[in-house]
Motif scaffolding. Structure first.
Motif, PDB file in Angstrom:
ATOM      1  N   SER A 100       0.824  -1.208   0.000  1.00  0.00           N
ATOM      2  CA  SER A 100       0.000   0.000   0.000  1.00  0.00           C
ATOM      3  C   SER A 100       0.857   1.255   0.000  1.00  0.00           C
ATOM      4  O   SER A 100       0.606   2.201  -0.757  1.00  0.00           O
ATOM      5  CB  SER A 100      -0.932   0.012   1.217  1.00  0.00           C
ATOM      6  OG  SER A 100      -1.882  -1.022   1.143  1.00  0.00           O
ATOM      7  N   ARG A 101       1.885   1.273   0.833  1.00  0.00           N
ATOM      8  CA  ARG A 101       2.790   2.417   0.852  1.00  0.00           C
ATOM      9  C   ARG A 101       3.515   2.536  -0.484  1.00  0.00           C
ATOM     10  O   ARG A 101       3.731   3.649  -0.995  1.00  0.00           O
ATOM     11  CB  ARG A 101       3.801   2.269   1.991  1.00  0.00           C
ATOM     12  CG  ARG A 101       3.192   2.225   3.381  1.00  0.00           C
ATOM     13  CD  ARG A 101       4.264   2.026   4.439  1.00  0.00           C
ATOM     14  NE  ARG A 101       5.081   3.228   4.592  1.00  0.00           N
ATOM     15  CZ  ARG A 101       4.804   4.212   5.446  1.00  0.00           C
ATOM     16  NH1 ARG A 101       3.725   4.133   6.207  1.00  0.00           N
ATOM     17  NH2 ARG A 101       5.582   5.259   5.541  1.00  0.00           N
ATOM     18  N   ALA A 102       3.890   1.404  -1.068  1.00  0.00           N
ATOM     19  CA  ALA A 102       4.615   1.413  -2.335  1.00  0.00           C
ATOM     20  C   ALA A 102       3.786   2.067  -3.431  1.00  0.00           C
ATOM     21  O   ALA A 102       4.312   2.867  -4.224  1.00  0.00           O
ATOM     22  CB  ALA A 102       4.990  -0.015  -2.735  1.00  0.00           C
ATOM     23  N   VAL A 103       2.492   1.749  -3.497  1.00  0.00           N
ATOM     24  CA  VAL A 103       1.631   2.309  -4.535  1.00  0.00           C
ATOM     25  C   VAL A 103       1.569   3.825  -4.403  1.00  0.00           C
ATOM     26  O   VAL A 103       1.677   4.560  -5.386  1.00  0.00           O
ATOM     27  CB  VAL A 103       0.221   1.699  -4.458  1.00  0.00           C
ATOM     28  CG1 VAL A 103      -0.759   2.496  -5.310  1.00  0.00           C
ATOM     29  CG2 VAL A 103       0.251   0.253  -4.919  1.00  0.00           C
ATOM     30  N   VAL A 104       1.401   4.316  -3.186  1.00  0.00           N
ATOM     31  CA  VAL A 104       1.286   5.762  -2.968  1.00  0.00           C
ATOM     32  C   VAL A 104       2.551   6.473  -3.435  1.00  0.00           C
ATOM     33  O   VAL A 104       2.495   7.492  -4.139  1.00  0.00           O
ATOM     34  CB  VAL A 104       0.992   6.070  -1.489  1.00  0.00           C
ATOM     35  CG1 VAL A 104       1.097   7.571  -1.219  1.00  0.00           C
ATOM     36  CG2 VAL A 104      -0.391   5.554  -1.115  1.00  0.00           C
ATOM     37  N   PHE A 105       3.721   5.951  -3.071  1.00  0.00           N
ATOM     38  CA  PHE A 105       4.971   6.608  -3.459  1.00  0.00           C
ATOM     39  C   PHE A 105       5.254   6.444  -4.954  1.00  0.00           C
ATOM     40  O   PHE A 105       5.754   7.362  -5.601  1.00  0.00           O
ATOM     41  CB  PHE A 105       6.134   6.068  -2.625  1.00  0.00           C
ATOM     42  CG  PHE A 105       6.166   6.616  -1.234  1.00  0.00           C
ATOM     43  CD1 PHE A 105       6.670   7.883  -0.976  1.00  0.00           C
ATOM     44  CD2 PHE A 105       5.668   5.881  -0.169  1.00  0.00           C
ATOM     45  CE1 PHE A 105       6.682   8.407   0.307  1.00  0.00           C
ATOM     46  CE2 PHE A 105       5.685   6.392   1.129  1.00  0.00           C
ATOM     47  CZ  PHE A 105       6.194   7.662   1.360  1.00  0.00           C
ATOM     48  N   LEU A 106       4.931   5.270  -5.504  1.00  0.00           N
ATOM     49  CA  LEU A 106       5.212   5.025  -6.924  1.00  0.00           C
ATOM     50  C   LEU A 106       4.407   5.958  -7.818  1.00  0.00           C
ATOM     51  O   LEU A 106       4.894   6.408  -8.864  1.00  0.00           O
ATOM     52  CB  LEU A 106       4.921   3.564  -7.264  1.00  0.00           C
ATOM     53  CG  LEU A 106       5.255   3.107  -8.682  1.00  0.00           C
ATOM     54  CD1 LEU A 106       6.732   3.287  -8.976  1.00  0.00           C
ATOM     55  CD2 LEU A 106       4.857   1.644  -8.881  1.00  0.00           C
ATOM     56  N   TYR A 107       3.176   6.262  -7.401  1.00  0.00           N
ATOM     57  CA  TYR A 107       2.315   7.074  -8.258  1.00  0.00           C
ATOM     58  C   TYR A 107       2.493   8.572  -8.022  1.00  0.00           C
ATOM     59  O   TYR A 107       1.590   9.360  -8.308  1.00  0.00           O
ATOM     60  CB  TYR A 107       0.865   6.617  -8.143  1.00  0.00           C
ATOM     61  CG  TYR A 107       0.671   5.416  -9.035  1.00  0.00           C
ATOM     62  CD1 TYR A 107       0.316   5.566 -10.360  1.00  0.00           C
ATOM     63  CD2 TYR A 107       0.972   4.136  -8.568  1.00  0.00           C
ATOM     64  CE1 TYR A 107       0.223   4.475 -11.202  1.00  0.00           C
ATOM     65  CE2 TYR A 107       0.881   3.039  -9.407  1.00  0.00           C
ATOM     66  CZ  TYR A 107       0.502   3.219 -10.725  1.00  0.00           C
ATOM     67  OH  TYR A 107       0.424   2.139 -11.564  1.00  0.00           O
ATOM     68  N   THR A 108       3.679   8.933  -7.553  1.00  0.00           N
ATOM     69  CA  THR A 108       4.118  10.321  -7.682  1.00  0.00           C
ATOM     70  C   THR A 108       4.765  10.552  -9.045  1.00  0.00           C
ATOM     71  O   THR A 108       5.074  11.688  -9.398  1.00  0.00           O
ATOM     72  CB  THR A 108       5.123  10.695  -6.573  1.00  0.00           C
ATOM     73  OG1 THR A 108       6.249   9.812  -6.652  1.00  0.00           O
ATOM     74  CG2 THR A 108       4.486  10.568  -5.190  1.00  0.00           C
ATOM     75  N   ALA A 109       4.939   9.480  -9.826  1.00  0.00           N
ATOM     76  CA  ALA A 109       5.599   9.585 -11.127  1.00  0.00           C
ATOM     77  C   ALA A 109       4.925  10.579 -12.077  1.00  0.00           C
ATOM     78  O   ALA A 109       5.629  11.319 -12.788  1.00  0.00           O
ATOM     79  CB  ALA A 109       5.686   8.200 -11.779  1.00  0.00           C
TER      80      ALA A 109
END
Length: 297
Positions: A100-109
Motif C-alpha cells: 500500500s505504501r509502495a503504490v502511494v509513493f510510486l504514483y508520484t511519477a
C-alpha cells in the motif's frame, strides 16, 4: 520522420489509455501469481528477454529497421538503464515497505512527468487546472491505499525512499523519450532500448539481490502468467504506450496512469479474493475528476 503531434487527447487516445491501465492493473495479478515460482526481478528480466525477441520479429515483419544509426543511442541507453533500475528498485523496495505504501509513493511519477514537460517543452506547460487535477487524482490513490499508512519506521523509510526514487525514474524515462532523439524514432526502437537493456541488467540485479530465481518446479499457471506478461504487457501494451507518447501530450496521458492501481485492486479482489478498501469508490471519483481536469480544453 517526426510523427504528427496532437495538443489534446482524442477519443482514440483516451480509449487506448483506459484499456492500457486496465491491462496493467491485471498484470499486477499476473505478477503476483508468477512470484510463487519465479523471483520478481528475475521474472522482470525474463519478461524483457521474451518481449525483445517478439519485438524484433514483429519489426522485421513490418520492415522497421531497429539497428540503423540515427543518433538516438545515448538517449536510448539511458532510457533502458532507467527502466531496468526502476523495476529493480520497486521489487527491492517491497522487501522493506508494504504494498500500500509502495503504490502511494510510486504514483508520484505523473508529477515528475508534468514538471519535466513543463520545464522542457513550452507547449506542455502546466496550467492551474492540470495541477489541481493531478493533485485530485493522487488524492484518490491515497484514499484507496492509505488506510494503513502511518509514520514509517526506519526499515519502511528505506523502502519508501526506494519507491520514490523508482517513481522519479519512471517519470524521467517518459520525459527522456519525449524530449530527446527518441521522440523522432519509431516506437519499436524506443521499446527495444528499454527491453534489451533490462533483459541484460535485471538478471544480474537478481543475482546481486540474492533472489532464489526459479523456485522448485513452477506450475503451468505460473508459466502462463509469465507468457501473458511477455506478450500482452511488455510487448503489446508498452509498444502502444510509446506510440501514444510520441503523438500526444505526455502530462495528459500520464494522468490516466492513476487508474492502474485501482484496476489492480478490482482484479485482485475478483481473481485472488483480495480485500477492497473502503475508499475505493471515493478514489474512483477523485481519479476520474482529476483526469477530467488535466484533459479539459
Amino acid at each position: 520522420m517526426t510523427p504528427q503531434r496532437h495538443t489534446h487527447l482524442d477519443a482514440l487516445a483516451m480509449t487506448l489509455m483506459i484499456g492500457l491501465c486496465a491491462l496493467w492493473g491485471l498484470n499486477q495479478v499476473a505478477a503476483k501469481v508468477a512470484n510463487a515460482g519465479i523471483s520478481p526481478v528475475l521474472q522482470a528480466g525474463l519478461r524483457s528477454a521474451g518481449s525483445t525477441l517478439l519485438l524484433m520479429g514483429w519489426s522485421r515483419w513490418q520492415g522497421i529497421r531497429l539497428f540503423e544509426s540515427d543518433g538516438s543511442g545515448r538517449a536510448g541507453l539511458a532510457a533502458g538503464l532507467l527502466f531496468a533500475a526502476e523495476f529493480a528498485l520497486i521489487f527491492w523496495g517491497l522487501e522493506y515497505t508494504t504494498a500500500s505504501r509502495a503504490v502511494v509513493f510510486l504514483y508520484t511519477a505523473p508529477f515528475v512527468v508534468a514538471l519535466g514537460m513543463h520545464l522542457l517543452v513550452p507547449a506542455e506547460r502546466l496550467t492551474r487546472n492540470q495541477t489541481v487535477g493531478l493533485l485530485c487524482a493522487f488524492g484518490g490513490i491515497v484514499l484507496a491505499f492509505g488506510d494503513n499508512l502511518s509514520l514509517p519506521d526506519r526499515r519502511q523509510l528505506v523502502g519508501d525512499l526506494m519507491l520514490l526514487v523508482s517513481a522519479v525514474m519512471w517519470g524521467a524515462t517518459t520525459v527522456l523519450v519525449r524530449t530527446t532523439r527518441l521522440a523522432a524514432v519509431s516506437p519499436n526502437k524506443t521499446l527495444l532500448y528499454q527491453l534489451g537493456v533490462s533483459a541484460l541488467a535485471l538478471p544480474v540485479a537478481s543475482l546481486l539481490l540474492g533472489e532464489k530465481g526459479v523456485i522448485g518446479e513452477p506450475s503451468a499457471l505460473i508459466w502462463v502468467s509469465l507468457a501473458w506478461q511477455i506478450v500482452a504487457v511488455a510487448f503489446a501494451s508498452y509498444l502502444a504506450w510509446f506510440w501514444l507518447i510520441s503523438r500526444y501530450p505526455a502530462t495528459r496521458l500520464s494522468a490516466f496512469s492513476f487508474l492502474t492501481p485501482l484496476f489492480g485492486m478490482l482484479f485482485g479482489a475478483a481473481l485472488l479474493g483480495e480485500r477492497i478498501t473502503w475508499g475505493l469508490g471515493g478514489a474512483m471519483v477523485l481519479v476520474a475528476a482529476g483526469i477530467w481536469l488535466v484533459n479539459r480544453k
